[in-house]
Structure formats: structure tokens, C-alpha cells
Design an enzyme around this catalytic site. Structure first.
Site, PDB file in Angstrom:
ATOM      1  CG  HIS A  13      28.390 -10.009  16.031  1.00  0.00           C
ATOM      2  ND1 HIS A  13      29.039 -10.672  15.008  1.00  0.00           N
ATOM      3  CD2 HIS A  13      29.299  -9.160  16.569  1.00  0.00           C
ATOM      4  CE1 HIS A  13      30.297 -10.239  14.944  1.00  0.00           C
ATOM      5  NE2 HIS A  13      30.489  -9.342  15.877  1.00  0.00           N
ATOM      6  CG  HIS A  59      31.807 -14.621  14.170  1.00  0.00           C
ATOM      7  ND1 HIS A  59      31.075 -15.401  13.311  1.00  0.00           N
ATOM      8  CD2 HIS A  59      31.124 -13.452  14.289  1.00  0.00           C
ATOM      9  CE1 HIS A  59      29.997 -14.737  12.926  1.00  0.00           C
ATOM     10  NE2 HIS A  59      30.000 -13.556  13.511  1.00  0.00           N
ATOM     11  CB  CYS A 111      27.300 -14.191  15.868  1.00  0.00           C
ATOM     12  SG  CYS A 111      26.493 -13.527  14.404  1.00  0.00           S
ATOM     13  CG  ASP A 133      25.728  -9.111  12.773  1.00  0.00           C
ATOM     14  OD1 ASP A 133      26.560  -8.501  12.096  1.00  0.00           O
ATOM     15  OD2 ASP A 133      25.802 -10.323  12.988  1.00  0.00           O
ATOM     16  CG  HIS A 134      24.821  -9.058   8.551  1.00  0.00           C
ATOM     17  ND1 HIS A 134      24.803 -10.359   8.104  1.00  0.00           N
ATOM     18  CD2 HIS A 134      26.100  -8.815   8.927  1.00  0.00           C
ATOM     19  CE1 HIS A 134      26.013 -10.868   8.206  1.00  0.00           C
ATOM     20  NE2 HIS A 134      26.823  -9.953   8.712  1.00  0.00           N
ATOM     21  CE1 TYR A 141      28.828  -5.381   9.696  1.00  0.00           C
ATOM     22  CE2 TYR A 141      28.947  -6.754   7.739  1.00  0.00           C
ATOM     23  CZ  TYR A 141      28.995  -6.613   9.109  1.00  0.00           C
ATOM     24  OH  TYR A 141      29.206  -7.709   9.912  1.00  0.00           O
TER      25      TYR A 141
END
Ligand code: DNO
Length: 357
Positions: free
Chosen positions: A272, A207, A245, A317-318, A331
Site C-alpha cells: 500500500h 498489515h 503499508c 492507498d487512501h 476510498y
């Protein structure tokens, strides 16, 4: 492309597997054994139990996020060999259980960092945000209390109470570690796990650093195209890949995400995908996944993945905190579900317009 959702495991997540299963197109989760400390072995029995829980709900495990790397491995202390041996045993047990993708990071001390876990956006939603001026004023050795206050009572990966309570010692341990030493320790780790990854066809996805520049004086080595290409070449094997990401790499507007996707073609087992909004060169906030809500072109990103033959695992993702949900910052269920469907919509359109299907 396999669309998944991250799920923190029994007892750690406000979102249930039953809810995840009802998101169109999502048939698997990315999960972890949250209680495990970096450096410990994940036993066959623990992995089998995690699988059982997920499969009982009619889902499968698409990969692990994360099997964390201990600071001893990152720093290269005398405990490194034992921790690497334990990591290999964990990979062996995951491989035997049919799990073939593992996400990890090599960020010293902290995983991802934000200055605000609930910044209010114009629509009333709250999001994770980063402001360099605020971060510059933080004394990292005393972050524990503020993180606990900001996290809705959830334990957040990378900010676990255990880690936060020994920050001072951790900073001390990193004082002689620069980018080069950290990079060499990463290569050493990757070479050590090569055999087990190849035996079980496990793809490792590192990541990127988040944000994608050095903070608190700590080294950062996975933060732009050149550094990613250097790492992929240093251990030039299919098992050594990246987690693409977009939000982490994209925290630095100088990073061209589509260009990075092309440069890492064939070495992206996991993506992500999320959007964020730049307010200035010292401030950004996360946004809805939709392109028009932030600064990134999500269509171009999905197209670059499509055109480079991406066939890995992907997750929204978030998410923003919306509709009065109370969950771990980033999340919750609702906004990530919207993200999963939006990204699949983009993919379907790109696929149909390609004329291939
Ligand atoms: C943050 C996540 C990271 C990520 C780790 C991977 O929300 O993307 O915590 O899981 O860096 O090891």
C-alpha cells in the site's frame, strides 16, 4: 509489479468496476466479502460469485483485503480452534478459486484509527488525520456515534457498527493480553494455516498497525523493522509475508520505510503506497501521493521496492476527497486514480533508468 485498486464489493463501494477499469494500467482489484464477520467461512459459491462480478467487467481479483481474524484468535479464547478451522476452509476455497494473496491484520479491537476523517487541507481537499491529543481524550467504549457521523454514511472496515457496539466487552476481553501473548497467538495462527497456504501457494500479507504505536492501552506488535523481522523469522516460510503499508509504518517518523523494505525483501506480497504529512510528533495528516505534497520520499520508496525485486501486488492507498466526490473517507475514485498513475510513472522511470529494460 501489478497495480490494482481496492474495491469493497457490490453494494459497499461508491466506485464502480467500470470506473476502475478506465484507470491506466489497472487490470485487477483487491476486494473482499464485506458482509462477512471475522471467524465465518467464505463458501466456494460466495467466492465464485464475487469473481464472476469482477470478471464480468473485464477485471481480475489480485487478492483479498481482508479475510479478517477474529478477536477470539487474537486473544486465544476457546473459540479459537473453530475460527482457525473456518479460516483454513476459507483459504482452501480461495486457493481453489485461484486467489493467491490475502491481506489481514492482527490489531486488537480496532483496525486503523484516525481522529479526523475530513480535515481540510490548504487546497480545499479533505483527508484523514490523526492527532494524539484528540485520541487521548476519546473514550473508546463510546466511539460508535462519532464514527457514524464522520463516515459519510459508509461502513468502514475495522469500524463496522457490529464491532463498535460491543467495544466495552472487547476491551474487557483484551485486559490480560500483552504484546507477548498477542505475538504468540499470531505465530500459533500462522503455523496452523501453513499447510493450506503451501498447498495453494497463498501468500499472507499482514498489515502493520496504524498508527504504528500502542493506542487505548492495547498491545501493538507489527509496527517497526525489528518487530517485522522477528515475525518473519518466527515463521520463516515464504507464505508468511507483510503488506508494506507506507502510510501506516510511516505514521512514526522513526520508521525508515526503505530500510524496512530491504529487511523484508522477498516477503512483501502486497504494498500500500501513500504519502502523509507530519505536522508535529503528535499530529499527522494524509496527503496526495506526490512526494512534494507530504513528508515522504515516494521515489525512494518505489526505488527500494524495485531494487529488492518486488513483484507483488501494489495499490495506491487512501486518497484525498477532491472534486466534490462523496465516498468512503480515503476510498474515493479520483485521488486514488491520480495516485495509481503517479506510482506507475515513478516505476516506469526507475525501470527505464535501471538499464535493465
Ligand atoms: C485501511 C486499510 C486497513 C487494512 C487492514 C488489513 O485503510 O489499509 O483497513 O485493509 O488493516 O486487514
Amino acid at each position: 509489479m501489478e497495480m490494482t485498486l481496492r474495491w469493497y464489493g457490490p453494494g459497499y463501494d461508491s466506485v464502480s468496476l467500470k470506473q476502475i477499469k478506465q484507470i491506466p494500467g489497472v487490470k485487477s482489484v483487491i476486494t473482499t466479502l464485506m458482509g462477512k464477520q471475522a471467524g465465518e467461512v467464505w463458501t466456494e459459491a460466495e467466492i465464485a460469485e464475487l469473481k464472476r462480478v469482477v470478471e464480468e467487467e473485464g477485471l481480475t481479483i489480485a487478492g483479498i483485503e481482508s479475510v479478517n481474524i477474529s478477536d477470539d484468535i487474537k486473544i486465544g479464547t476457546e473459540k479459537r480452534e473453530q475460527h482457525i478451522a473456518n479460516y483454513i476452509e476459507t483459504l482452501e476455497n480461495l486457493g481453489k478459486a485461484g486467489i493467491h494473496m490475502v491481506c489481514y491484520n492482527f490489531m486488537p479491537v480496532f483496525d486503523w484509527t484516525r481522529s479526523d476523517l475530513a480535515r481540510v487541507r490548504p487546497d480545499g481537499s479533505t483527508v484523514l488525520a490523526y492527532n494524539q491529543d484528540v485520541v487521548d481524550k476519546i473514550d473508546p467504549a463510546h466511539m460508535k456515534e462519532s464514527v457514524e457521523k464522520m463516515s459519510n454514511g459508509f461502513v468502514m472496515p475495522g469500524w463496522e457498527p457490529e464491532r463498535l457496539s460491543r467495544l466495552e466487552a472487547l476491551f474487557e476481553a483484551y485486559k490480560d493480553i500483552d504484546d507477548e501473548k498477542l505475538f504468540n497467538n499470531l505465530v500459533y495462527f500462522l503455523e496452523s494455516i501453513g499447510e493450506v497456504c503451501e498447498k495453494y501457494d497463498i501468500k499472507m500479507g499482514i498489515h502493520p498497525d496504524d498508527p504504528a504505536w500502542p493506542i487505548f492501552g492495547l498491545p501493538r506488535i507489527v509496527r517497526d523493522k525489528d518487530r517485522i523481522v522477528k515475525l518473519l523469522k518466527a515463521v520463516d516460510k515464504p507464505y508468511n509475508g507483510i503488506t508494506l503499508c507506507t502510510g501506516s509504518l510511516g505514521s512514526n517518523p522513526a520508521n525508515d520505510i526503505c530500510d524496512i523494505i530491504k529487511a523484508a525483501k522477498g516477503r512483501i506480497p502486497f504494498a500500500h503506497v501513500r504519502n502523509l504529512k507530519y505536522n508535529s510528533d503528535r499530529d499527522f495528516e494524509e496527503a496526495a501521493h506526490l512526494s512534494s505534497d507530504g513528508s515522504m520520499d515516494m521515489h525512494a520508496i518505489m526505488k527500494a521496492l524495485y531494487e529488492t525485486g518486488f513483484d507483488g501486488v501494489i495499490r495506491p492507498d487512501h486518497g484525498r476527497m477532491i472534486w466534490d466526490e462523496v465516498a468512503m473517507p480515503g476510498y474515493g475514485l479520483y485521488d486514488r486514480a491520480l495516485g495509481a498513475v503517479y506510482l506507475q510513472g515513478l516505476w516506469e522511470a526507475i525501470d527505464k533508468e535501471s538499464g535493465k529494460n
